[in-house]
Every structure is written in C-alpha cells, then in structure tokens.
Scaffold this motif. Structure first.
Motif, PDB file in Angstrom:
ATOM      1  N   ASP A 216       0.863  -1.185  -0.007  1.00  0.00           N
ATOM      2  CA  ASP A 216      -0.006   0.055  -0.007  1.00  0.00           C
ATOM      3  C   ASP A 216       0.963   1.280   0.034  1.00  0.00           C
ATOM      4  N   ALA A 217       2.113   1.051   0.096  1.00  0.00           N
ATOM      5  CA  ALA A 217       2.899   2.127   0.301  1.00  0.00           C
ATOM      6  C   ALA A 217       3.513   2.610  -1.173  1.00  0.00           C
ATOM      7  N   LEU A 218       3.310   1.925  -2.198  1.00  0.00           N
ATOM      8  CA  LEU A 218       3.887   1.816  -3.549  1.00  0.00           C
ATOM      9  C   LEU A 218       3.781   3.337  -4.112  1.00  0.00           C
ATOM     10  N   VAL A 219       5.414   3.726  -4.439  1.00  0.00           N
ATOM     11  CA  VAL A 219       5.424   5.027  -5.356  1.00  0.00           C
ATOM     12  C   VAL A 219       5.975   4.490  -6.560  1.00  0.00           C
ATOM     13  N   ALA A 220       5.644   5.291  -7.649  1.00  0.00           N
ATOM     14  CA  ALA A 220       5.924   5.076  -9.050  1.00  0.00           C
ATOM     15  C   ALA A 220       6.523   6.349  -9.733  1.00  0.00           C
ATOM     16  N   MET A 221       7.587   6.142 -10.454  1.00  0.00           N
ATOM     17  CA  MET A 221       8.328   7.536 -10.967  1.00  0.00           C
ATOM     18  C   MET A 221       8.298   6.943 -12.652  1.00  0.00           C
ATOM     19  N   ILE A 222       7.968   7.986 -13.301  1.00  0.00           N
ATOM     20  CA  ILE A 222       7.917   7.608 -14.901  1.00  0.00           C
ATOM     21  C   ILE A 222       8.803   8.734 -15.574  1.00  0.00           C
ATOM     22  N   PRO A 223      10.015   8.146 -15.976  1.00  0.00           N
ATOM     23  CA  PRO A 223      10.866   9.063 -16.654  1.00  0.00           C
ATOM     24  C   PRO A 223      10.634   9.269 -18.091  1.00  0.00           C
ATOM     25  N   VAL A 224       9.655  10.081 -18.679  1.00  0.00           N
ATOM     26  CA  VAL A 224       9.270  10.251 -19.747  1.00  0.00           C
ATOM     27  C   VAL A 224       8.787  11.680 -20.064  1.00  0.00           C
ATOM     28  N   ASP A 225       9.091  12.366 -21.099  1.00  0.00           N
ATOM     29  CA  ASP A 225       8.834  13.842 -21.637  1.00  0.00           C
ATOM     30  C   ASP A 225       7.653  13.358 -22.582  1.00  0.00           C
ATOM     31  N   HIS A 226       6.338  13.235 -22.466  1.00  0.00           N
ATOM     32  CA  HIS A 226       5.358  13.031 -23.364  1.00  0.00           C
ATOM     33  C   HIS A 226       5.615  13.818 -24.610  1.00  0.00           C
ATOM     34  N   GLU A 227       5.861  15.151 -24.388  1.00  0.00           N
ATOM     35  CA  GLU A 227       5.810  16.039 -25.552  1.00  0.00           C
ATOM     36  C   GLU A 227       6.939  15.596 -26.659  1.00  0.00           C
ATOM     37  N   MET A 228       8.068  15.339 -25.864  1.00  0.00           N
ATOM     38  CA  MET A 228       9.201  14.740 -26.848  1.00  0.00           C
ATOM     39  C   MET A 228       8.940  13.626 -27.327  1.00  0.00           C
ATOM     40  N   ALA A 229       8.031  12.694 -26.736  1.00  0.00           N
ATOM     41  CA  ALA A 229       7.805  11.366 -27.270  1.00  0.00           C
ATOM     42  C   ALA A 229       7.001  11.629 -28.362  1.00  0.00           C
ATOM     43  N   VAL A 230       6.001  12.598 -28.302  1.00  0.00           N
ATOM     44  CA  VAL A 230       5.151  12.644 -29.451  1.00  0.00           C
ATOM     45  C   VAL A 230       6.062  13.321 -30.507  1.00  0.00           C
ATOM     46  N   LYS A 231       7.033  13.896 -30.552  1.00  0.00           N
ATOM     47  CA  LYS A 231       7.870  14.497 -31.604  1.00  0.00           C
ATOM     48  C   LYS A 231       8.541  13.291 -32.226  1.00  0.00           C
ATOM     49  N   LYS A 232       8.949  12.209 -31.446  1.00  0.00           N
ATOM     50  CA  LYS A 232       9.436  11.131 -32.000  1.00  0.00           C
ATOM     51  C   LYS A 232       8.731  10.037 -32.297  1.00  0.00           C
ATOM     52  N   ARG A 233       7.296  10.438 -32.603  1.00  0.00           N
ATOM     53  CA  ARG A 233       6.148   9.786 -33.158  1.00  0.00           C
ATOM     54  C   ARG A 233       5.946   8.547 -32.080  1.00  0.00           C
ATOM     55  N   TRP A 234       6.100   8.695 -30.857  1.00  0.00           N
ATOM     56  CA  TRP A 234       5.703   7.670 -29.810  1.00  0.00           C
ATOM     57  C   TRP A 234       4.761   8.181 -29.194  1.00  0.00           C
ATOM     58  N   GLY A 235       3.489   8.310 -29.810  1.00  0.00           N
ATOM     59  CA  GLY A 235       2.310   9.168 -29.327  1.00  0.00           C
ATOM     60  C   GLY A 235       1.811   8.577 -27.955  1.00  0.00           C
ATOM     61  N   ARG A 236       1.844   7.148 -27.829  1.00  0.00           N
ATOM     62  CA  ARG A 236       1.250   6.534 -26.623  1.00  0.00           C
ATOM     63  C   ARG A 236       2.345   6.375 -25.476  1.00  0.00           C
ATOM     64  N   MET A 237       3.241   7.261 -25.158  1.00  0.00           N
ATOM     65  CA  MET A 237       4.469   6.934 -24.255  1.00  0.00           C
ATOM     66  C   MET A 237       4.405   7.977 -23.555  1.00  0.00           C
ATOM     67  N   PRO A 238       4.086   8.052 -22.183  1.00  0.00           N
ATOM     68  CA  PRO A 238       3.623   6.825 -21.478  1.00  0.00           C
ATOM     69  C   PRO A 238       2.241   6.468 -21.919  1.00  0.00           C
ATOM     70  N   LEU A 239       1.953   5.052 -21.877  1.00  0.00           N
ATOM     71  CA  LEU A 239       0.676   4.616 -22.276  1.00  0.00           C
ATOM     72  C   LEU A 239      -0.400   4.924 -21.087  1.00  0.00           C
ATOM     73  N   PRO A 240      -1.444   5.628 -21.753  1.00  0.00           N
ATOM     74  CA  PRO A 240      -2.404   6.338 -20.762  1.00  0.00           C
ATOM     75  C   PRO A 240      -3.130   5.329 -19.894  1.00  0.00           C
ATOM     76  N   GLU A 241      -3.652   4.261 -20.477  1.00  0.00           N
ATOM     77  CA  GLU A 241      -4.171   3.277 -19.450  1.00  0.00           C
ATOM     78  C   GLU A 241      -3.113   2.695 -18.249  1.00  0.00           C
ATOM     79  N   LEU A 242      -2.052   2.670 -18.861  1.00  0.00           N
ATOM     80  CA  LEU A 242      -0.905   2.208 -17.827  1.00  0.00           C
ATOM     81  C   LEU A 242      -0.796   3.311 -16.684  1.00  0.00           C
ATOM     82  N   VAL A 243      -0.826   4.528 -17.072  1.00  0.00           N
ATOM     83  CA  VAL A 243      -0.487   5.616 -16.024  1.00  0.00           C
ATOM     84  C   VAL A 243      -1.718   5.617 -15.201  1.00  0.00           C
TER      85      VAL A 243
END
Length: 298
Positions: A216-243
């Motif tokens: 129950d104490a779980l903390v998560a960190m996601i190392p991604v800049d979505h805006e940059m991912a879109v520029k690289k054509r990785w539009g679903r990174m991070p995956l919305p359903e996963l987030v």
C-alpha cells in the motif's frame, strides 16, 4: 552495503524470453529476417572487408556473398576486365553523360558501382540493435533488509524479461532459518517502482507485473517527456491506460518528469480527490524537487 541486499532479476537466461518483447503470445523478438533478410548485403560486406574478425562477430552464419564463387568476378580482377574498366572504373569518353543542373560533361563513373552499397543497411541495423537491447536490461530489486521493502529498477525490460521473474527462486539464511525468496515475492514487497521503458505498452506486465505490487506504500516514477515522445512519433508513451492503473495502485503517488512541478509546493496540485490532505502531505514531505530530478526518501 550494510543493511541492503541486491536481487538480480534480469536479463533472462532463457533465449526465448530474451527475444520476447511484446506481451502478445504470438509475437517473438528478432532482428529483421536474419541473414536472409534485408541485412544480408551488410553482413556479406562486413565479412568481405573484415575477414575473420567479422566471422567472429557472426558465429554460425554461413553467408558470404549473394552469389556463388563460380558466378562472381573478384573486385581486383573486375578493374582490369575491359567491359567493367570502360563502364565502371575508367573515365567516360563517350560524351553522353551530363549533369542536369550545369550541363557539364561527366567523366567519373564511380556512381555506377555498388561495391559499397552494403554500408547503406548499417543505419537500419543499428536502430534494430538498439531496440533489441531493451530486453537485455539489468533488472535490480534493491531490498532494505530491516523492513523487507523493495525498490524496483527494471531498466527497459520488456515482456520476456518480466515473465522470467516468475520462476526465480533463492534461498537465504535468515535468523530464523532458511527462507525462500521468489520473483513474485519481491514484486509484492515493492514500495518504489521506476516504471520500465518510459511507460511503454510492453514494459510493464499486468497479471505478472503491476498487479503483483500490492504494498500500500507503493510510489512510482515515470521518466518520460510526453511532448518529446510525440515528436519522436511515440504518441502513446507513456501509455495512458498504464498511467491510470499505476495512479490507482499508488493512490496518486506518481512522479513524472514532465509534470509541471518546479517546487515542493507544486505537488499539492497533483493530489487525487480521494486522498486526504494529511496522507498526501506525508507523501510530499518525502519528496525533494529540483530543476532536474526528484528525490524520494523512504
């Protein structure tokens, strides 16, 4: 390191799992089509130009050249064959070749030759190799022995890597006798998860991954800049359903590098509606915010 224990979960030793990048049962991992695919010319060129060194890099690969020797003319001989010398090696003298832009007569005929064309496949192969290395990531579960809590760092591990953890088992000598530790056990004790491969679709398994993280104490960190991912054509990174699911599992304790957080006070606006101010403050008091990174204390 006193009080700390490192568990190495990956990469997998099973070659099939090492090559499995996608969760789909029928999707395997591979570099293009192997020696018979689009990299064949590159491999042949490497062997011809590097000899035994290239052979050592490609064990078991029998491909040498696209044609049998009886149908080939070695390059050193071709230079002196009148037909090739006139059309590929010597200067053009027929006066029929001109540059379109300048109408200048062309004498150099090296543009006709393809003996270095094999190098053109190197860029594609390099990109594929970059992708292929993801599942070879070193995966560490760092345990604080006093509490048994785990910090999970999976690198870019993908589906096959995660699947391999299900069968991992170790015997440890504890004060009360021997204890068996398994991969799923480490996931169940995880209190910090550095989300794998920028939150991509194939780097966090469901039933055999995130759903096993029940602390129950779980903390998560996601190392991604979505805006940059879109520029690289990785539009679903991070995956919305996963987030969304990670936010549910952590009660909103998710830190993303592209969140608009410049100071600790900015974390207040990330508080989920179903989390009390007191609980959220207990979390944010453990987070240090800088211009380039977050630091979380446990």
């Amino acid at each position: 390191m006193p009080g700390i224990r490192f568990w190495v979960l990956g990469p997998p030793k099973d070659e099939k799992l090492l090559k499995k990048s996608n969760p789909s049962q029928n999707t395997a991992y591979g570099l293009d089509a192997g020696p018979g695919g689009s990299q064949a010319l590159l491999i042949a060129g490497l062997k011809s130009n590097m000899g035994a060194a290239a052979g050592a890099l490609l064990p078991g690969d029998s491909l040498e050249d696209p044609f049998d020797a009886m149908y080939s003319i070695p390059m050193v001989r071709a230079e002196h064959v009148p037909f090739f010398e006139k059309r590929y090696y010597g200067d053009s003298t027929d006066g029929n070749l001109y540059e379109k832009a300048t109408s200048k007569e062309i004498h150099d005929q090296s543009w006709r030759r393809i003996d270095t064309s094999w190098m053109g496949a190197s860029e594609t192969m390099a990109l594929q190799l970059d992708s292929a290395t993801n599942n070879t990531s070193l995966v560490l579960a760092i345990e604080r022995i006093a509490t048994g809590e785990i910090l999970l760092f999976p690198g870019d591990a993908q589906a096959g890597n995660w699947l391999s953890w299900q069968d991992l088992k170790w015997e440890t000598g504890e004060a009360g006798g021997k204890k068996t530790v398994t991969g799923p056990d480490l996931l169940a004790r995880t209190i910090f998860y550095k989300v794998g491969h920028h939150g991509s679709h194939n780097a966090t398994l469901k039933a055999k991954g995130l759903e096993l993280m029940v602390n129950d104490a779980l903390v998560a960190m996601i190392p991604v800049d979505h805006e940059m991912a879109v520029k690289k054509r990785w539009g679903r990174m991070p995956l919305p359903e996963l987030v969304d699911r990670i936010k549910e599992k952590t009660h909103g304790r998710v830190l993303k590098v592209d969140d608009d957080v410049k100071a600790p006070a900015d974390l207040a606006k990330l508080k989920p509606a179903n989390v009390s101010p007191e609980d959220w403050k207990q979390f944010t008091d453990r987070v240090q915010v800088t211009d380039v990174y977050y630091e979380v204390s446990f």
